[in-house]
Design a protein around this motif. Structure first.
Motif, PDB file in Angstrom:
ATOM      1  N   LYS A  60       0.908  -1.399  -0.037  1.00  0.00           N
ATOM      2  CA  LYS A  60      -0.045   0.177  -0.035  1.00  0.00           C
ATOM      3  C   LYS A  60       0.817   1.273  -0.063  1.00  0.00           C
ATOM      4  O   LYS A  60       1.763   1.396   0.641  1.00  0.00           O
ATOM      5  CB  LYS A  60      -0.688  -0.060   1.199  1.00  0.00           C
ATOM      6  CG  LYS A  60      -1.985  -0.959   1.236  1.00  0.00           C
ATOM      7  CD  LYS A  60      -2.910  -0.923   2.344  1.00  0.00           C
ATOM      8  CE  LYS A  60      -4.224  -1.691   2.464  1.00  0.00           C
ATOM      9  NZ  LYS A  60      -4.930  -1.482   3.509  1.00  0.00           N
ATOM     10  N   VAL A  61       0.388   2.376  -0.592  1.00  0.00           N
ATOM     11  CA  VAL A  61       0.846   3.439  -0.773  1.00  0.00           C
ATOM     12  C   VAL A  61      -0.137   4.693  -0.540  1.00  0.00           C
ATOM     13  O   VAL A  61      -1.342   4.361  -0.969  1.00  0.00           O
ATOM     14  CB  VAL A  61       1.758   4.023  -2.002  1.00  0.00           C
ATOM     15  CG1 VAL A  61       3.138   2.932  -2.023  1.00  0.00           C
ATOM     16  CG2 VAL A  61       1.070   3.874  -3.145  1.00  0.00           C
ATOM     17  N   PRO A  62       0.183   5.791   0.095  1.00  0.00           N
ATOM     18  CA  PRO A  62      -0.775   6.804   0.284  1.00  0.00           C
ATOM     19  C   PRO A  62      -0.943   7.684  -0.974  1.00  0.00           C
ATOM     20  O   PRO A  62       0.119   8.444  -1.213  1.00  0.00           O
ATOM     21  CB  PRO A  62      -0.109   7.541   1.500  1.00  0.00           C
ATOM     22  CG  PRO A  62       1.199   7.573   1.397  1.00  0.00           C
ATOM     23  CD  PRO A  62       1.579   6.082   0.813  1.00  0.00           C
ATOM     24  N   HIS A  63      -2.165   7.550  -1.427  1.00  0.00           N
ATOM     25  CA  HIS A  63      -2.389   8.629  -2.840  1.00  0.00           C
ATOM     26  C   HIS A  63      -3.838   9.131  -2.570  1.00  0.00           C
ATOM     27  O   HIS A  63      -4.414   9.076  -3.510  1.00  0.00           O
ATOM     28  CB  HIS A  63      -2.149   7.853  -4.038  1.00  0.00           C
ATOM     29  CG  HIS A  63      -2.145   8.563  -5.241  1.00  0.00           C
ATOM     30  ND1 HIS A  63      -1.323   9.678  -5.250  1.00  0.00           N
ATOM     31  CD2 HIS A  63      -2.444   8.278  -6.340  1.00  0.00           C
ATOM     32  CE1 HIS A  63      -1.488  10.340  -6.662  1.00  0.00           C
ATOM     33  NE2 HIS A  63      -2.334   9.339  -7.289  1.00  0.00           N
ATOM     34  N   ASP A  64      -4.262   9.421  -1.189  1.00  0.00           N
ATOM     35  CA  ASP A  64      -5.618   9.665  -1.392  1.00  0.00           C
ATOM     36  C   ASP A  64      -5.922  10.925  -2.035  1.00  0.00           C
ATOM     37  O   ASP A  64      -5.125  11.736  -2.000  1.00  0.00           O
ATOM     38  CB  ASP A  64      -6.047   9.955   0.465  1.00  0.00           C
ATOM     39  CG  ASP A  64      -5.597   8.759   1.235  1.00  0.00           C
ATOM     40  OD1 ASP A  64      -5.782   7.794   0.867  1.00  0.00           O
ATOM     41  OD2 ASP A  64      -5.522   8.861   2.470  1.00  0.00           O
TER      42      ASP A  64
END
Length: 347
Positions: free
Chosen positions: A196-200
């Motif tokens: 998972k990576v943060p790309h909100d």
């Protein structure tokens, strides 16, 4: 002077036969080119697209290909990516699949040409496998629907021997994300892990780690600075990481706003909160202990290398390894027999 004039006159008079000869020579060289077959055993990552949604003549949309032994995958397929694969001597018909990091349009809008090339250039009898987090089914269904009519034309025109009716389109292979990073592919010594990576507000968004015979590569996908990436990619030899230069994009916002283009200015403001800067990427590569950091998905467009120092800022001071501003056509090779990383150009 008269001799020069005669030479130019002769060249003009012979333009047709010379042009025909040059064309035939180029076709002989290009059709025989097979980069995949010439790669030694190990891990290899090629940059078939280092751009973004912003127009850049020299950069296709986000696209990478990874070779591990006799296996080959594409990670994301932006507009122009399939064209660049062909220019780099990579036959899409030989692909074992596509891995999507997320479903932003610039990471999937080259899917149609890739499906077609996978099908007819490989005379494949099964659709192109497309791996991705849950939701990839809808993406693949949409492309299949859009190209279904064209598929019937290809088979009707070229026949089952060239365009088998069972081989068009793509097949979705979704995987579930959890707190742990799932292994999404394992075969012939290659392990592919999604993280998972943060790309909100984009969710799901993932990166991928490739491990093969003691060598490892990570591809970030689109992300802010990510502690999870640093953890999962610890010990990776090479990291391909997206990069957005915050100050340059801020300057773009100011100029667009001054010119009355408020919508575009708002986009320049918004994109800064879900991407990583070159400095962020350098710090993450340092934390992961990588040998090399390659920056890709470059924002803003960089028309020539003279702008690279301004784009990088002080990123080189934050990473002890080799830092490369990615360009379309680059290939990085990690032979299984050693610890080196070799770089060359395929375009």
């Amino acid at each position: 002077m008269a001799v020069v004039a005669l030479a130019f006159a002769a060249l003009f008079a012979l333009q047709k036969p010379i042009g025909t000869w040059l064309f035939q020579r180029a076709m002989e060289q290009n059709t025989a080119r097979d980069t995949f077959a010439g790669l030694e055993d190990g891990l290899h990552v090629g940059l078939c697209g280092t751009g973004s949604p912003m127009a850049n003549l020299d950069r296709a949309g986000p696209c990478n290909f990874v070779v591990a032994g006799k296996l080959m995958f594409v990670v994301d397929i932006g507009e122009g990516g399939s064209r660049n694969l062909n220019l780099m001597g990579i036959n899409p018909g030989q692909l074992d699949g596509v891995l999507l990091t997320h479903f932003h349009s610039d990471h999937i809008d080259g899917m149609g040409p890739l499906m077609l090339n996978h099908w007819v250039r490989g005379t494949n009898t099964a659709p192109l496998p497309v791996y991705g987090p849950s939701g990839v089914e809808a993406i693949v269904d949409g492309f299949n629907a859009a190209y279904a009519t064209d598929d019937t034309y290809r088979t009707a025109h070229h026949g089952e021997d060239v365009a088998p009716s069972s081989g068009g389109g793509a097949q979705a292979l979704p995987f579930e994300m959890s707190e742990d990073s799932p292994m999404v592919f394992e075969r012939d010594g290659l392990k592919v892990t999604a993280f998972k990576v943060p790309h909100d507000p984009v969710d799901p968004a993932v990166g991928y780690r490739f491990d093969y015979k003691g060598r490892s590569i990570c591809i970030s996908g689109d992300t802010k600075k990510s502690a999870n990436l640093e953890s999962v990619c610890r010990g990776a030899n090479l990291i391909v990481h997206e990069a957005l230069q915050m100050e340059m994009v801020s300057d773009m916002q100011d100029i667009l706003s001054a010119n009355g283009n408020d919508s575009a200015a708002k986009i320049m403001l918004d994109i800064r909160d879900y991407h990583a800067s070159p400095q962020d990427a350098a710090e993450s590569a340092q934390a992961a202990g990588a040998q090399m950091l390659v920056l890709s998905h470059l924002v803003p467009p960089l028309p020539n290398a003279y702008l690279y120092p301004a784009f990088l800022g002080d990123a080189p001071d934050r990473f002890d390894g080799k830092l490369v501003v990615g360009e379309d056509g680059m290939l990085f090779s990690l032979p299984s027999s050693g610890d080196t990383i070799e770089q060359r150009e395929l375009m």
